[in-house]
Design a protein around this motif. Structure first.
Motif, PDB file in Angstrom:
ATOM      1  N   LYS A  70       0.849  -1.196   0.000  1.00 55.13           N
ATOM      2  CA  LYS A  70       0.000   0.000   0.000  1.00 55.13           C
ATOM      3  C   LYS A  70       0.879   1.238   0.000  1.00 55.13           C
ATOM      4  O   LYS A  70       1.950   1.260   0.590  1.00 55.13           O
ATOM      5  CB  LYS A  70      -0.894   0.013   1.237  1.00 55.13           C
ATOM      6  CG  LYS A  70      -1.922  -1.069   1.253  1.00 55.13           C
ATOM      7  CD  LYS A  70      -2.760  -0.950   2.486  1.00 55.13           C
ATOM      8  CE  LYS A  70      -3.789  -2.050   2.524  1.00 55.13           C
ATOM      9  NZ  LYS A  70      -4.654  -1.941   3.707  1.00 55.13           N
ATOM     10  N   ARG A  71       0.406   2.272  -0.679  1.00 55.25           N
ATOM     11  CA  ARG A  71       1.046   3.580  -0.686  1.00 55.25           C
ATOM     12  C   ARG A  71      -0.052   4.626  -0.640  1.00 55.25           C
ATOM     13  O   ARG A  71      -1.144   4.410  -1.135  1.00 55.25           O
ATOM     14  CB  ARG A  71       1.872   3.787  -1.963  1.00 55.25           C
ATOM     15  CG  ARG A  71       3.135   2.976  -1.999  1.00 55.25           C
ATOM     16  CD  ARG A  71       3.874   3.190  -3.318  1.00 55.25           C
ATOM     17  NE  ARG A  71       4.982   2.294  -3.415  1.00 55.25           N
ATOM     18  CZ  ARG A  71       4.916   1.019  -3.767  1.00 55.25           C
ATOM     19  NH1 ARG A  71       3.755   0.480  -4.053  1.00 55.25           N
ATOM     20  NH2 ARG A  71       5.987   0.280  -3.828  1.00 55.25           N
ATOM     21  N   PHE A  72       0.267   5.765  -0.091  1.00 53.10           N
ATOM     22  CA  PHE A  72      -0.667   6.877  -0.089  1.00 53.10           C
ATOM     23  C   PHE A  72      -0.064   7.965  -0.960  1.00 53.10           C
ATOM     24  O   PHE A  72       1.102   8.334  -0.787  1.00 53.10           O
ATOM     25  CB  PHE A  72      -0.909   7.396   1.329  1.00 53.10           C
ATOM     26  CG  PHE A  72      -2.005   8.410   1.399  1.00 53.10           C
ATOM     27  CD1 PHE A  72      -3.322   8.007   1.488  1.00 53.10           C
ATOM     28  CD2 PHE A  72      -1.725   9.764   1.357  1.00 53.10           C
ATOM     29  CE1 PHE A  72      -4.353   8.942   1.533  1.00 53.10           C
ATOM     30  CE2 PHE A  72      -2.735  10.704   1.405  1.00 53.10           C
ATOM     31  CZ  PHE A  72      -4.060  10.291   1.499  1.00 53.10           C
ATOM     32  N   ILE A  73      -0.840   8.472  -1.908  1.00 49.47           N
ATOM     33  CA  ILE A  73      -0.354   9.477  -2.853  1.00 49.47           C
ATOM     34  C   ILE A  73      -1.126  10.775  -2.641  1.00 49.47           C
ATOM     35  O   ILE A  73      -2.357  10.769  -2.533  1.00 49.47           O
ATOM     36  CB  ILE A  73      -0.509   8.983  -4.305  1.00 49.47           C
ATOM     37  CG1 ILE A  73       0.370   7.748  -4.503  1.00 49.47           C
ATOM     38  CG2 ILE A  73      -0.152  10.082  -5.291  1.00 49.47           C
ATOM     39  CD1 ILE A  73       0.188   7.049  -5.819  1.00 49.47           C
ATOM     40  N   VAL A  74      -0.386  11.881  -2.598  1.00 47.27           N
ATOM     41  CA  VAL A  74      -0.992  13.191  -2.420  1.00 47.27           C
ATOM     42  C   VAL A  74      -0.385  14.156  -3.444  1.00 47.27           C
ATOM     43  O   VAL A  74       0.805  14.098  -3.729  1.00 47.27           O
ATOM     44  CB  VAL A  74      -0.796  13.697  -0.968  1.00 47.27           C
ATOM     45  CG1 VAL A  74       0.663  13.839  -0.614  1.00 47.27           C
ATOM     46  CG2 VAL A  74      -1.538  14.995  -0.723  1.00 47.27           C
ATOM     47  N   VAL A  75      -1.240  15.009  -4.017  1.00 46.77           N
ATOM     48  CA  VAL A  75      -0.799  16.032  -4.976  1.00 46.77           C
ATOM     49  C   VAL A  75      -0.976  17.388  -4.311  1.00 46.77           C
ATOM     50  O   VAL A  75      -2.042  17.686  -3.771  1.00 46.77           O
ATOM     51  CB  VAL A  75      -1.614  15.952  -6.287  1.00 46.77           C
ATOM     52  CG1 VAL A  75      -1.173  17.039  -7.256  1.00 46.77           C
ATOM     53  CG2 VAL A  75      -1.470  14.571  -6.916  1.00 46.77           C
ATOM     54  N   VAL A  77       4.265   7.357   2.074  1.00 46.15           N
ATOM     55  CA  VAL A  77       3.525   8.491   1.523  1.00 46.15           C
ATOM     56  C   VAL A  77       4.359   9.107   0.404  1.00 46.15           C
ATOM     57  O   VAL A  77       5.529   9.436   0.595  1.00 46.15           O
ATOM     58  CB  VAL A  77       3.223   9.540   2.615  1.00 46.15           C
ATOM     59  CG1 VAL A  77       2.504  10.748   2.016  1.00 46.15           C
ATOM     60  CG2 VAL A  77       2.384   8.925   3.727  1.00 46.15           C
ATOM     61  N   VAL A  78       3.728   9.261  -0.765  1.00 44.40           N
ATOM     62  CA  VAL A  78       4.370   9.845  -1.940  1.00 44.40           C
ATOM     63  C   VAL A  78       3.630  11.134  -2.280  1.00 44.40           C
ATOM     64  O   VAL A  78       2.403  11.143  -2.382  1.00 44.40           O
ATOM     65  CB  VAL A  78       4.318   8.881  -3.147  1.00 44.40           C
ATOM     66  CG1 VAL A  78       4.982   9.505  -4.357  1.00 44.40           C
ATOM     67  CG2 VAL A  78       4.946   7.542  -2.798  1.00 44.40           C
ATOM     68  N   ALA A  79       4.378  12.230  -2.441  1.00 38.74           N
ATOM     69  CA  ALA A  79       3.777  13.516  -2.792  1.00 38.74           C
ATOM     70  C   ALA A  79       4.268  13.956  -4.164  1.00 38.74           C
ATOM     71  O   ALA A  79       5.408  13.683  -4.550  1.00 38.74           O
ATOM     72  CB  ALA A  79       4.124  14.572  -1.745  1.00 38.74           C
ATOM     73  N   PHE A  80       3.393  14.637  -4.889  1.00 35.60           N
ATOM     74  CA  PHE A  80       3.719  15.229  -6.184  1.00 35.60           C
ATOM     75  C   PHE A  80       3.525  16.728  -6.077  1.00 35.60           C
ATOM     76  O   PHE A  80       2.530  17.195  -5.528  1.00 35.60           O
ATOM     77  CB  PHE A  80       2.772  14.710  -7.273  1.00 35.60           C
ATOM     78  CG  PHE A  80       2.976  13.285  -7.660  1.00 35.60           C
ATOM     79  CD1 PHE A  80       3.717  12.954  -8.781  1.00 35.60           C
ATOM     80  CD2 PHE A  80       2.417  12.269  -6.904  1.00 35.60           C
ATOM     81  CE1 PHE A  80       3.903  11.631  -9.141  1.00 35.60           C
ATOM     82  CE2 PHE A  80       2.593  10.941  -7.261  1.00 35.60           C
ATOM     83  CZ  PHE A  80       3.340  10.625  -8.382  1.00 35.60           C
ATOM     84  N   VAL A 120       5.903  12.530   4.877  1.00 40.91           N
ATOM     85  CA  VAL A 120       6.063  12.199   3.460  1.00 40.91           C
ATOM     86  C   VAL A 120       7.429  11.539   3.268  1.00 40.91           C
ATOM     87  O   VAL A 120       8.441  12.024   3.751  1.00 40.91           O
ATOM     88  CB  VAL A 120       5.929  13.459   2.576  1.00 40.91           C
ATOM     89  CG1 VAL A 120       6.253  13.147   1.119  1.00 40.91           C
ATOM     90  CG2 VAL A 120       4.526  14.036   2.703  1.00 40.91           C
ATOM     91  N   ASN A 128       8.528  10.162  -0.017  1.00 40.56           N
ATOM     92  CA  ASN A 128       9.058  10.396  -1.362  1.00 40.56           C
ATOM     93  C   ASN A 128       8.330  11.555  -2.005  1.00 40.56           C
ATOM     94  O   ASN A 128       7.118  11.699  -1.852  1.00 40.56           O
ATOM     95  CB  ASN A 128       8.898   9.148  -2.236  1.00 40.56           C
ATOM     96  CG  ASN A 128       9.708   8.000  -1.698  1.00 40.56           C
ATOM     97  OD1 ASN A 128      10.924   8.004  -1.776  1.00 40.56           O
ATOM     98  ND2 ASN A 128       9.032   7.022  -1.107  1.00 40.56           N
TER      99      ASN A 128
END
Length: 89
Positions: free
Chosen positions: A6-11, A38-41, A59, A61
């Protein structure tokens, strides 16, 4: 079948104050379980205040652009990957 990670992605919007990031991330990450990466863009690489907000929120990455170059930066525990566009000009 292999277990899925599982990963959580946030923009994030890079046109707002770091305080807005802190508030948004605090609300958005409430439901994220312990140990979930947690991966942020965000479009442009953040400054120190934004990096602090990302680290405080947990976060792991960060994926950015804007510099039009491929590079990997590390400010442990946060790792940033910056990528260039497929085409330019």
């Amino acid at each position: 079948m292999a277990e899925q990670t599982k990963r959580f992605i946030v923009v994030l919007n890079d046109n707002v104050d770091p305080a807005v990031w802190r508030a948004f991330l605090a609300r958005d990450l409430e439901a994220v379980g312990e140990g979930v990466p947690v991966v942020a863009f965000v479009h442009q690489p953040p400054g120190d205040a934004e990096l602090d907000a990302l680290e405080e929120a947990g976060v792991d990455n960060l994926l950015t652009g804007h510099w039009h170059a491929n590079m990997a930066l590390s400010r442990a525990p946060l790792h940033e990957l910056n990528t260039k566009p497929l085409g330019h000009g």
